[in-house]
Design an enzyme around this catalytic site. Structure first.
Site, PDB file in Angstrom:
ATOM      1  N   CYS A 189       0.574  10.606  -7.502  1.00 58.51           N
ATOM      2  CA  CYS A 189       0.149  11.166  -6.217  1.00 58.51           C
ATOM      3  C   CYS A 189       0.286  12.679  -6.307  1.00 58.51           C
ATOM      4  O   CYS A 189       1.034  13.192  -7.140  1.00 58.51           O
ATOM      5  CB  CYS A 189       1.027  10.660  -5.083  1.00 58.51           C
TER       6      CYS A 189
ATOM      7  N   CYS B  56       7.107   6.256   1.281  1.00 56.38           N
ATOM      8  CA  CYS B  56       6.111   5.458   0.563  1.00 56.38           C
ATOM      9  C   CYS B  56       6.481   3.980   0.504  1.00 56.38           C
ATOM     10  O   CYS B  56       7.618   3.622   0.220  1.00 56.38           O
ATOM     11  CB  CYS B  56       5.948   5.981  -0.857  1.00 56.38           C
TER      12      CYS B  56
ATOM     13  N   ARG C  33     -11.143  -9.824  -0.077  1.00 54.16           N
ATOM     14  CA  ARG C  33     -10.914  -8.446  -0.512  1.00 54.16           C
ATOM     15  C   ARG C  33      -9.745  -8.364  -1.487  1.00 54.16           C
ATOM     16  O   ARG C  33      -8.866  -9.226  -1.481  1.00 54.16           O
ATOM     17  CB  ARG C  33     -10.710  -7.509   0.676  1.00 54.16           C
TER      18      ARG C  33
ATOM     19  N   CYS D 218       5.494  10.803  -0.954  1.00 53.38           N
ATOM     20  CA  CYS D 218       5.975  10.619   0.418  1.00 53.38           C
ATOM     21  C   CYS D 218       7.333   9.948   0.370  1.00 53.38           C
ATOM     22  O   CYS D 218       7.508   8.937  -0.309  1.00 53.38           O
ATOM     23  CB  CYS D 218       5.017   9.739   1.205  1.00 53.38           C
TER      24      CYS D 218
ATOM     25  N   LYS E 229      -1.007  -8.626   6.982  1.00 53.57           N
ATOM     26  CA  LYS E 229      -0.859  -7.740   8.136  1.00 53.57           C
ATOM     27  C   LYS E 229      -0.946  -8.535   9.439  1.00 53.57           C
ATOM     28  O   LYS E 229      -1.832  -9.360   9.599  1.00 53.57           O
ATOM     29  CB  LYS E 229      -1.950  -6.679   8.101  1.00 53.57           C
TER      30      LYS E 229
ATOM     31  N   ARG F   6       5.186   1.978  -1.686  1.00 51.19           N
ATOM     32  CA  ARG F   6       5.197   1.579  -3.103  1.00 51.19           C
ATOM     33  C   ARG F   6       6.146   2.467  -3.893  1.00 51.19           C
ATOM     34  O   ARG F   6       5.835   2.914  -4.990  1.00 51.19           O
ATOM     35  CB  ARG F   6       3.781   1.635  -3.689  1.00 51.19           C
TER      36      ARG F   6
ATOM     37  N   ASP G 249       3.200  -5.289   8.296  1.00 46.88           N
ATOM     38  CA  ASP G 249       2.843  -5.991   7.063  1.00 46.88           C
ATOM     39  C   ASP G 249       4.005  -6.934   6.782  1.00 46.88           C
ATOM     40  O   ASP G 249       5.126  -6.493   6.514  1.00 46.88           O
ATOM     41  CB  ASP G 249       2.617  -4.992   5.916  1.00 46.88           C
TER      42      ASP G 249
ATOM     43  N   ASP H 233       7.479  -0.412   6.419  1.00 52.43           N
ATOM     44  CA  ASP H 233       7.813  -1.624   5.674  1.00 52.43           C
ATOM     45  C   ASP H 233       9.302  -1.670   5.303  1.00 52.43           C
ATOM     46  O   ASP H 233       9.987  -0.650   5.326  1.00 52.43           O
ATOM     47  CB  ASP H 233       6.970  -1.700   4.393  1.00 52.43           C
TER      48      ASP H 233
ATOM     49  N   ARG I 112      -4.887 -11.025  -2.220  1.00 49.39           N
ATOM     50  CA  ARG I 112      -4.112 -11.758  -1.214  1.00 49.39           C
ATOM     51  C   ARG I 112      -5.037 -12.395  -0.194  1.00 49.39           C
ATOM     52  O   ARG I 112      -4.884 -13.556   0.148  1.00 49.39           O
ATOM     53  CB  ARG I 112      -3.144 -10.809  -0.517  1.00 49.39           C
ATOM     54  N   TYR I 113      -5.969 -11.613   0.348  1.00 51.33           N
ATOM     55  CA  TYR I 113      -6.930 -12.142   1.312  1.00 51.33           C
ATOM     56  C   TYR I 113      -8.164 -12.573   0.535  1.00 51.33           C
ATOM     57  O   TYR I 113      -8.555 -11.916  -0.436  1.00 51.33           O
ATOM     58  CB  TYR I 113      -7.320 -11.054   2.320  1.00 51.33           C
TER      59      TYR I 113
END
Ligand SMILES: *Cc1c(COP(=O)(O)O)cnc(C)c1O
Ligand code: SF4
Length: 371
Positions: A78, A85, A69, A82, A290, A87, A283, A246, A65-66
């Site tokens: 995981c 989460c 990076r 969470c 971000k 995702r 985000d 998010d 995206r950037y």
């Protein structure tokens, strides 16, 4: 609980479960790992992939995206899932890791995109991979000459700190610079075992950051976050981001108004070492990236002065590089010209509290220029 667990996977390590003190949502650890019926609430603006990660995938598993990076999704597994989460569409829905052919494809992409200098290995949680499996991924990325920095995002030190063993830290050392970003949300997670895991990584020369998610009813409390950030710094973890929750399907009950985050940032500045203060970010939906959010510190501005306010609420008139005045002269503005923020913005008025805060010499110069 059963309905939520059917929709989004559940896993909790015995260690993390042992941190639960009270078996209901008044307990922060309980809230973060035990399914909640409210996860099935489905307001219209929530999405499975609000950050548009699937759309930004250059090749499967690599989000670019950037410009400089990229984000490599190394696994969907995981140690604990969470409830908040971001995702949820991927983490734990099926537990898979990046296949060798996919990794090769991602590395090929990195090789022909030398503008990418920073690769974030994420998931899922990369530390759930065996050390050798993780090393294969890190080595492949490290072999791309244009990649300077490798970052790993992990919650393992929080939910399974014993995973941070000698073999893992020895391996990470070999591929430095490898930065590790952790995910502590609450002081209750900073147990002696978790602190020791952080210290082991820091002792191996791994720079540590932390990304906290702001969660209603869990950590949306300024003094509590101040304690978390101060204690993280003590074990050499630098608070990096505080994330606004998010717009992910299944996390509505955790969302706070943006104003809560701003209020918390307001509290932290001036009370806490600057090293302990993360950047509060949203985000943006649909891959906007971000966006840092700060309280408003600029009160007004003119070509000659910018009026700021500090953490305590005092107004400060900051003189810009000196030039001959060309704005409205105080005389032309009438008898009450010396009142208000306007007077500060054109350098006419310097309130008493300002003198103590700003550099006296620059104030004298500003005053001789305008009055
Ligand atoms: C967050 C993120 C990054 C890293 O951003 P930094 O601000 O450098 O930490 C990179 N790629 C994607 C897609 C991200 O979501
Ligand atoms: S560890 Fe990270 S990827 Fe895994 S469930 Fe938690 S927030 Fe999601």
């Amino acid at each position: 609980m059963a309905e939520a667990a059917g929709r989004f996977p559940m896993a909790v390590t015995p260690y993390y479960a042992s941190l639960i003190r009270c078996l209901d949502t008044s307990d922060p650890v309980f809230s973060m790992c035990i399914p909640d019926g409210r996860e099935t609430a489905d307001p219209p603006f929530l999405e499975d992939d609000p950050l548009g990660e699937e759309a930004d995938m250059a090749v499967p598993g690599l989000v670019h995206r950037y410009r400089d990076r990229a984000l490599l999704l190394a696994t969907t597994t995981c140690a604990a899932y969470c409830r908040h989460c971001t995702r949820k569409r991927a983490a734990g829905q099926t537990e898979t890791r990046i296949a060798p052919a996919r990794l090769a494809q991602a590395v090929d992409y990195l090789s022909v995109h030398p503008e990418i200098h920073d690769v974030i290995i994420s998931g899922g949680d990369p530390f759930t991979l065996g050390t050798h499996a993780l090393e294969r991924i890190i080595r492949a990325v490290r072999n791309v000459p244009s990649v300077d920095i490798i970052r790993i995002g992990t919650r393992t030190p929080v939910v399974l700190p014993m995973r941070i063993d000698d073999g893992l830290v020895r391996m990470l050392r070999r591929y430095r610079p490898v930065y590790v970003n952790l995910h502590f949300n609450h002081p209750a997670e900073l147990t002696p075992a978790a602190e020791a895991a952080c210290e082991r990584l820091a002792d191996a020369g791994v720079p540590l950051g932390n990304q906290t998610v702001l969660l209603r009813g869990v950590n949306d409390n300024a003094p509590l976050l101040a304690e978390l950030f101060r204690r993280l710094l003590r074990v050499r973890v630098r608070p990096y981001y505080l994330f606004q929750c998010d717009l992910v399907r299944g996390v509505e009950h955790f969302r706070t108004p943006l104003a809560r985050g701003i209020e918390i940032m307001e509290y932290l500045r001036g009370r806490l070492s600057g090293l302990a203060i993360p950047t509060f970010v949203v985000d943006a939906p649909h891959g906007g990236g971000k966006i840092p959010i700060l309280p408003n510190y600029i009160v007004s501005t003119s070509p000659t002065h910018t009026v700021l306010r500090n953490f305590a609420g005092d107004l400060v008139s900051y003189p810009e590089p000196y030039r001959e005045p060309d704005g409205l002269s105080p005389a032309a503005a009438g008898p009450r010209a010396a009142d208000g923020v306007w007077a500060l913005a054109c350098g006419v008025r310097v309130p008493a509290e300002t003198c103590a805060l700003a550099h006296p010499a620059s104030f004298r110069r500003a005053r001789t220029g305008y009055t």
